[in-house]
Design a protein around this motif. Sequence first.
Motif, PDB file in Angstrom:
ATOM      1  N   GLN A1066       0.816  -1.250  -0.041  1.00  0.00           N
ATOM      2  CA  GLN A1066       0.208   0.048   0.097  1.00  0.00           C
ATOM      3  C   GLN A1066       0.865   1.210   0.053  1.00  0.00           C
ATOM      4  N   LEU A1067       1.999   1.147   0.877  1.00  0.00           N
ATOM      5  CA  LEU A1067       2.859   2.232   0.724  1.00  0.00           C
ATOM      6  C   LEU A1067       3.510   2.619  -0.536  1.00  0.00           C
ATOM      7  N   TRP A1068       3.821   1.519  -1.077  1.00  0.00           N
ATOM      8  CA  TRP A1068       4.528   1.623  -2.644  1.00  0.00           C
ATOM      9  C   TRP A1068       3.473   2.077  -3.373  1.00  0.00           C
ATOM     10  N   SER A1069       2.168   1.615  -3.331  1.00  0.00           N
ATOM     11  CA  SER A1069       1.179   2.066  -4.491  1.00  0.00           C
ATOM     12  C   SER A1069       0.855   3.671  -4.145  1.00  0.00           C
ATOM     13  N   ALA A1070       1.086   4.027  -3.186  1.00  0.00           N
ATOM     14  CA  ALA A1070       0.644   5.559  -2.909  1.00  0.00           C
ATOM     15  C   ALA A1070       1.853   6.469  -3.277  1.00  0.00           C
ATOM     16  N   LEU A1071       3.001   5.862  -2.878  1.00  0.00           N
ATOM     17  CA  LEU A1071       4.302   6.777  -3.310  1.00  0.00           C
ATOM     18  C   LEU A1071       4.717   6.741  -4.675  1.00  0.00           C
ATOM     19  N   LEU A1072       4.711   5.439  -5.379  1.00  0.00           N
ATOM     20  CA  LEU A1072       5.110   5.477  -6.801  1.00  0.00           C
ATOM     21  C   LEU A1072       4.495   6.661  -7.629  1.00  0.00           C
ATOM     22  N   PRO A1073       3.080   6.673  -7.870  1.00  0.00           N
ATOM     23  CA  PRO A1073       2.718   7.660  -8.871  1.00  0.00           C
ATOM     24  C   PRO A1073       3.210   8.856  -8.703  1.00  0.00           C
ATOM     25  N   VAL A1074       3.165   9.554  -7.302  1.00  0.00           N
ATOM     26  CA  VAL A1074       3.785  10.750  -7.094  1.00  0.00           C
ATOM     27  C   VAL A1074       5.290  10.923  -7.790  1.00  0.00           C
TER      28      VAL A1074
END
Length: 1159
Positions: A1066-1074
């Motif tokens: 979940q953390l990677w999913s939120a961080l990667l697009p930004v």
Amino acid sequence: METLAIRIRRRSDDMGDRMQLASSSSKLTPISSVRRALVPMALLLLLLLLAAPARAAAVDDTPQRRRSLAGLDKGEVASLASGNPIVTGAMNDRLKSLTAAFSQQIGRELRYCIKDSDDEWNTAFNFSSDPTFLSNCMRSTDGDLPQRVCTAAEMKFYFGSFLDSNGRRNYVRPNKNCNLTSWIDGCEAGWACSAGNEQKIDLQDAVHFPSRTLDCQGCCAGFFCPHGLTCMIRTLRTTLPMQSITHHLLIIYLQIQYNVRAACPLGAYCPESTLNKSTGICDPYNYQPPPGKPNHTCGGADRWADVVSTDDVFCPAGFYCPSTIKKLSCSSGFYCRKGSTSQTKCFNKGSCKPNSANQDITIFGALLVGALSLVLLIIYNFSGQLLSNREKRQAKSREAAARHARETVVARERWKSAKDVAKKHAVGLQSSLSRTFSRKKTLRTHEPSSNSKAPVEPEQSSSKDSDDGNKKTNNLTDMMRSLEENPEKGEGFNVEVAGEKKKTKGRHAHTQSQIFKYAYGQIEKEKAMEQQNKNLTFSGVISMATEEDIKTRPRIEIAFKDLTLTLKGSKKKLLRSVTGKLMPGRVAAVMGPSGAGKTTFLSAIAGKATGCDTTGMILINGKMEPIRAYKKIIGFVPQDDIVHGNLTVQENLWFNARCRLSTDMSKADKVLVVERVIESLGLQAVRDSLVGTVEQRGISGGQRKRVNVGLEMVMEPSVLILDEPTSGLDSASSLLLLRALRREALEGVNISMVVHQPSYTLYKMFDDLILLAKGGLTVYHGPVKKVEEYFAGLGIVVPERVNPPDYYIDILEGIVKPNTSAAVNAKDLPLRWMLHNGYEVPRDMLQTASDAESSFRGGGGDHDTHGGDSGGQSIAGEVWGNVRDIVGQKKDEYDYNKSSENLSNRRTPGILRQYKYYLGRCGKQRLREARIQGVDYLILGLAGICLGTLAKVSDESFGALGYTYTVIAVSLLCKIGALRSFSLEKIHYWRERASGMSSLAYFLSKDTIDHFNTIIKPIVYLSMFYFFNNPRSSIWENYVILVALVYCVTGIGYTFAIFFQPSSAQLWSALLPVVLTLIATQQKDTFFANLCYTKWALEGFVIANAQRYSGVWLITRCGSLMKNGYDINDRILCIVVLAVNGVLFRCVAFFCMVIFQKH
């Protein structure tokens, strides 16, 4: 005679073709050759000039109009041409044809922002609908426009100054005509000067500035003149050199040709400016007349640039400009964006007031969302109704079949009772008849007999009667047995030819009712047989011995000798010198204290011990064969209850049966297997109930544990291994489970299980006991009946009212000391067992022995030395050892799962059929997760409303800001949704894969079901974002790009879900697009930016929107695309790159799913 218009048009066409040929040849030939090519054109024009009066005379024969063209000056000819709309129209038609001569060069230089140069330039400079400003300008300049057009050097100088200043100033650097010492009126904004007829102008000259200081005046309406130059800017660079031609008609033609290329494009409003006395600014432009020059009036437009630098020439929002000198208000029911040439009709006329710059279509978005919600609600409710109706139909059919089976049993019992009564009556009748005949025979014996053979004849007859009676008895027995088996048929005999097999009824059962009747009929028959076996009657034993319907499974005997397991990295021994045998048809219990290696032992037997070096021998039916080759008929029940909570009990069992049973088995037989397991485990009452999850309550813990065992029982294993199946169960549930396992053992199944603290009743139900001590050493391995006798021989006697296994485990734990006079220590028990059976004893165990027999063998202390070394091992060594353990475990897991050798002779369904089964299961799971899906859609719709409202589309950036937020929001929300596809079912996949199910079928089924979200989620988001933001691109163009984006990020979500833990995913999913969006927008045209999927998604959105900006927006479009590094021709490439990224990330996710397993 032809009219003047037709002849002029024909001559102009011929002249245009020749001039176009000359312009293209000038790129390849010297100037002199081009000049020679112009001589025939001049002659043709001269003929046209001479013929014009005659044609005019044919039209108007008055003497005042009969005058020679040679006597006219250039102003009069210009006036004549400008007053003739036929000439103006003919010239304008040739402008479009001459543009093709320059289209290739434009395409090469501006290919990144112009897709079709002909179409784009025709859209920007096609003045055929209203060429009035051309006529007006020719009249005001008296035909001197060619001498006012900028050369290549002036163009280069102007655009160089403009680009160097990034559009921050509206004037150029000092030059030949405009500098500190020479600043004429033509240098001011909106003014231009002529070079004079005496000066020869070479428009191709890119080095020298011509002198333009004569006849300075304001720009015509529809044209623009920059500040700091005394010429008129051309929008295209011509390849036709300017020649001094005395024929005034040709001059008019060239004036039109060049001035069109200096004109404001369509979508612009370039009137002659007027002085605003209050501000001193020339409206509608932003420049001021020079002070101290009262005769210097406001001129025309000063420049055409991108909308960020200046929007003076852009037709304002709320108005539309059909030509560059005409501005009209937008009518009611229509809207006009900035730079519009026509007004656009609103979907709802009432929502657009006069002078509307845009239309409000939010109501359509709300209606679309409502319609979509209604459709989804209908689909989910209809699908749920289908599932419930199907379950109800199955339940009714099942109940009818069970009722029919029970009625059959009752009829069979009644028939047996009637048969017994008939037998009793027959016996009574026979006894009475025998007494009657015996009395008659006694009376006859007293009478004299004349025939001596008379007494013999009855004996012979009686012997014959007895033979016939035996035959009749045999036939009657067969008839009774047939009636017992099939009482509903009412047939007496069922003759069977020797060697002919009975046909299984299940293969002829096709409908659902037939299948259930067959299954429940067999179950009731098995119950009756079990009751007969319990009664131990002779008929029951005979029926069990002669029953041909009993299925036998392949028998597997597992023998092991000196089995030792050692971790590859740390060299720690988990099992040591375990020797014994597991027999088919017997239930073995593995017991011992914590850390004794019970689960490790069963994992080694099943071939699942990973990360270890295995020594010793494991024999399968007396042969050295890998146990992995029998994994299709080996059932392993894990300690955790790994069951799908969003499926019912029957659906869980039925799915495992279809995927793991043989393809040769009919559907009716598979249903029979499932129903038999449900019956034996006592799950009839909860068969249609959901198992339940943490959030949703389902069946009880004990029932869940039984379902966990039933998943392995439905595949009819030959070896069944269970890890603590009774943990957490009460005594009644444990007894029910063990009874079901004993029924499996009656069919030849080799069963072994780890058990903790069984009750005495359960303990007595086991056939064998394997007792392990700490360190993986065997203390006892044999029948349960002899365990107390063995330990009594060692002086260990179980006290009264103490459960034997609990007492033995307490001794091994060191909690209880043996109550024996002999010096027996708990550590000596493994050695005692080895010596008792004559097994080879390890040397280190001999060294620690305390009795005489152990000292007899003697030995070294290799293991102690190793243990001392390991105790003094460094921290780095321990870390390296742990790493080697993990790597070895992963390798062994991969080898176990990829092993394709099959010695079980069972052919399970292939990938396509398993894909079908998985697809049905995933579909049911998604339908039962409708609420979660609805929440996803709701959040996505709210994100579309917020972003569409806050990030309004900007004409300067073509909506790039709103699309940037769109890429981030859609990526985040769709990745979070994709995580649920795999992160919550990892342990389920690991269990199914270990049992031999297809990983590819599992992955493809999940991805196929998620395609529904790939199609629906863009609609949900666009229904809000598009109608609140209202960009110029069509909704279909946005939808295609958004589908590709969702497909791409779903693959990335799969990778995160499989590779990371849920929280990290979940953390990677939120961080990667930004992060990727920042790289794509800040590091433009770099290798890393091209690797970011956000760059391609954002480029696709911007290109789709930029294509809608034409005419006056060309400079803005080209500048914006060049600044961002985008190419207008890459829209298809963006979609393809996103789709390829989605495929690649899915391949990576599948690779991680196959390679990486749990630790």
